[in-house]
Enzyme design. Structure first.
Site, PDB file in Angstrom:
ATOM      1  N   ASP A 121      33.347  95.100  41.663  1.00 16.84           N
ATOM      2  CA  ASP A 121      33.250  94.589  43.106  1.00 16.84           C
ATOM      3  C   ASP A 121      31.781  94.270  43.200  1.00 16.84           C
ATOM      4  OD1 ASP A 121      34.195  93.207  45.354  1.00 16.84           O
ATOM      5  OD2 ASP A 121      33.769  95.257  46.413  1.00 16.84           O
ATOM      6  N   SER A 122      31.784  93.439  44.320  1.00 12.02           N
ATOM      7  CA  SER A 122      30.186  93.332  44.861  1.00 12.02           C
ATOM      8  C   SER A 122      29.580  94.487  45.198  1.00 12.02           C
ATOM      9  CB  SER A 122      30.406  92.179  45.809  1.00 12.02           C
ATOM     10  OG  SER A 122      31.162  92.267  46.811  1.00 12.02           O
ATOM     11  N   TYR A 176      28.830  88.828  47.731  1.00  7.08           N
ATOM     12  CA  TYR A 176      29.233  87.512  47.041  1.00  7.08           C
ATOM     13  C   TYR A 176      29.590  86.497  47.776  1.00  7.08           C
ATOM     14  CZ  TYR A 176      28.656  90.166  42.281  1.00  7.08           C
ATOM     15  OH  TYR A 176      28.598  91.009  41.477  1.00  7.08           O
ATOM     16  N   GLY A 177      30.399  86.767  48.671  1.00  2.00           N
ATOM     17  CA  GLY A 177      31.172  85.875  49.388  1.00  2.00           C
ATOM     18  C   GLY A 177      30.625  84.741  50.344  1.00  2.00           C
ATOM     19  N   CYS A 193      37.858  92.092  43.660  1.00  2.00           N
ATOM     20  CA  CYS A 193      37.079  91.426  44.603  1.00  2.00           C
ATOM     21  C   CYS A 193      37.857  90.180  44.693  1.00  2.00           C
ATOM     22  CB  CYS A 193      35.413  91.267  43.999  1.00  2.00           C
ATOM     23  SG  CYS A 193      34.527  89.911  45.150  1.00  2.00           S
ATOM     24  N   THR A 214      36.638  87.416  46.275  1.00  2.00           N
ATOM     25  CA  THR A 214      35.773  86.344  46.047  1.00  2.00           C
ATOM     26  C   THR A 214      35.775  85.883  44.664  1.00  2.00           C
ATOM     27  OG1 THR A 214      34.446  87.182  48.078  1.00  2.00           O
ATOM     28  CG2 THR A 214      33.463  85.350  46.560  1.00  2.00           C
ATOM     29  N   GLU A 264      30.488  97.805  55.035  1.00  4.13           N
ATOM     30  CA  GLU A 264      29.616  98.459  54.191  1.00  4.13           C
ATOM     31  C   GLU A 264      28.579  99.241  55.257  1.00  4.13           C
ATOM     32  OE1 GLU A 264      28.286  97.700  50.691  1.00  4.13           O
ATOM     33  OE2 GLU A 264      30.202  96.676  50.283  1.00  4.13           O
ATOM     34  N   CYS A 286      40.344  90.149  50.955  1.00  2.00           N
ATOM     35  CA  CYS A 286      39.034  90.883  50.694  1.00  2.00           C
ATOM     36  C   CYS A 286      39.262  92.114  50.500  1.00  2.00           C
ATOM     37  CB  CYS A 286      37.734  90.355  51.483  1.00  2.00           C
ATOM     38  SG  CYS A 286      36.243  91.549  51.335  1.00  2.00           S
ATOM     39  N   THR A 287      38.812  92.718  49.404  1.00  2.00           N
ATOM     40  CA  THR A 287      39.021  94.179  49.142  1.00  2.00           C
ATOM     41  C   THR A 287      38.398  95.367  50.116  1.00  2.00           C
ATOM     42  OG1 THR A 287      37.502  94.090  47.453  1.00  2.00           O
ATOM     43  CG2 THR A 287      39.915  93.910  46.978  1.00  2.00           C
ATOM     44  N   HIS A 288      37.351  94.622  51.145  1.00  3.74           N
ATOM     45  CA  HIS A 288      36.859  95.491  51.922  1.00  3.74           C
ATOM     46  C   HIS A 288      37.792  95.728  53.285  1.00  3.74           C
ATOM     47  CE1 HIS A 288      32.906  94.620  49.960  1.00  3.74           C
ATOM     48  NE2 HIS A 288      32.344  95.622  50.723  1.00  3.74           N
TER      49      HIS A 288
HETATM   50  N1  DGL Z   1      34.885  92.767  48.242  1.00  3.36           N
HETATM   51  C1  DGL Z   1      34.762  91.441  48.143  1.00  3.36           C
HETATM   52  C2  DGL Z   1      35.924  90.317  48.267  1.00  3.36           C
HETATM   53  O1  DGL Z   1      36.917  91.018  48.168  1.00  3.36           O
HETATM   54  C3  DGL Z   1      33.656  91.124  48.870  1.00  3.36           C
HETATM   55  C4  DGL Z   1      32.668  90.843  49.348  1.00  3.36           C
HETATM   56  C5  DGL Z   1      31.254  90.002  49.269  1.00  3.36           C
HETATM   57  O2  DGL Z   1      30.786  90.621  48.310  1.00  3.36           O
HETATM   58  O3  DGL Z   1      31.063  89.336  50.037  1.00  3.36           O
HETATM   59  O4  DGL Z   1      35.685  89.427  48.464  1.00  3.36           O
END
Ligand code: DGL
Length: 277
Positions: free
Chosen positions: A10-11, A42-43, A73, A75, A152, A186-188
């Site tokens: 993941d990012s 990344y998003g 991820c 994204t 985060e 989004c996995t967050h």
């Molecule tokens: N966990 C990543 C996702 O599922 C995201 C976040 C990111 O890097 O913007 O999109």
């Protein structure tokens, strides 16, 4: 049987919500996790940059001889689409298809919300995947760019007023849409599931991509006869920024201790990996 590790990336930390579910479902599997903490998020980046980073992450895990790669991820999954698994010499999946399939199956009305990063929502990939299963479905997307930094930075307590305020504004998009299902795209986001639920209502089913992807990966490995069948699984963590403090925050995502060292690596310079494995 295949005793090699499952590679997950993941990012940043969000993909750990997939690791959490994977290790519950497949406790015998070894897992290698790469969190691109030096380049998160990344998003909010361009498609080109996301593709470049994702390919480097995949190459990095492939160089560690993993048996399967999971892009944990939303994204990356949305931006890469089918190209994620095309031409790969081992099973490879993102989180999008498992979550889209679950939403299409669980929604009674076919009115489905998707929240994610700007790149995920802009891609329209969730809508396409859901409508390929249920053509009549109405999919309403909303980007939530502040959720990733809030998570985060640990603003995840169910009563956190700042996160509630942000959620209230983002999720008002769904106030008159009558959705019965919402994909946490989004996995967050599973980390702030309670806050999200409070703003969309308890009658809306929330789809957790971590849980759905772990089930999907387990099926894939079972069908390919690639499960590890003996012993207790181990885990190994790599990050692209300072590993200090990673274990403490990661434990919140995993809801348990991190069971290994955390090693810093540079995804742009895989040769630097030598000696870290
Ligand atoms: N966990 C990543 C996702 O599922 C995201 C976040 C990111 O890097 O913007 O999109």
């Amino acid at each position: 049987m295949d005793n090699r590790s499952i590679g997950v990336f993941d990012s940043g930390l969000g993909g750990l919500t997939v690791v959490k579910e994977l290790s519950l479902l497949l406790p015998k599997e070894n897992i290698i996790y790469f969190g691109d903490t030096g380049r998160v998020p990344y998003g909010t980046r361009s498609r080109e940059t996301i593709l470049k980073y994702a390919r480097q992450d995949i190459d990095l895990l492939a160089s560690m001889d993993v048996k399967m790669i999971i892009a944990a991820c939303g994204t990356v999954s949305a931006v890469m689409g089918d190209s994620l698994s095309k031409g790969m010499d081992r099973p490879c999946t993102g989180v999008l298809l498992p979550a889209a399939q679950a939403a299409a199956a669980l929604s009674a009305t076919g009115r489905i919300g998707v929240i994610g990063t700007p790149a995920t929502v802009r891609s329209g990939a969730y809508g396409k995947a859901i409508r390929s299963i249920r053509p009549e479905a109405k999919v309403i997307g909303r980007d939530c760019p502040l959720f990733v930094p809030l998570v985060e930075n640990g603003y995840i307590q169910p009563d956190n007023q700042i996160t509630h305020l942000v959620a209230e504004q983002y999720l008002s998009t769904f106030a008159n849409e009558d959705i019965d299902t919402l994909i946490l795209g989004c996995t967050h986001y599973p980390l702030i599931r309670d806050i999200i639920a409070a703003h969309v209502g308890s009658d809306v089913t929330l789809i957790d991509p971590g849980y759905e992807t772990a089930k999907y990966a387990a099926n894939l490995l079972t069908r390919s006869n690639m499960l590890r069948e003996e012993g207790e699984g181990s885990e190994k963590y790599y990050v692209s920024d300072n590993p200090e403090g990673f274990s403490t925050v990661a434990a919140q995502f995993l809801r348990r201790e991190v069971r290994s060292d955390v090693v810093k690596i540079d995804p742009e310079n895989p040769a630097a990996l030598k000696g870290t494995r």
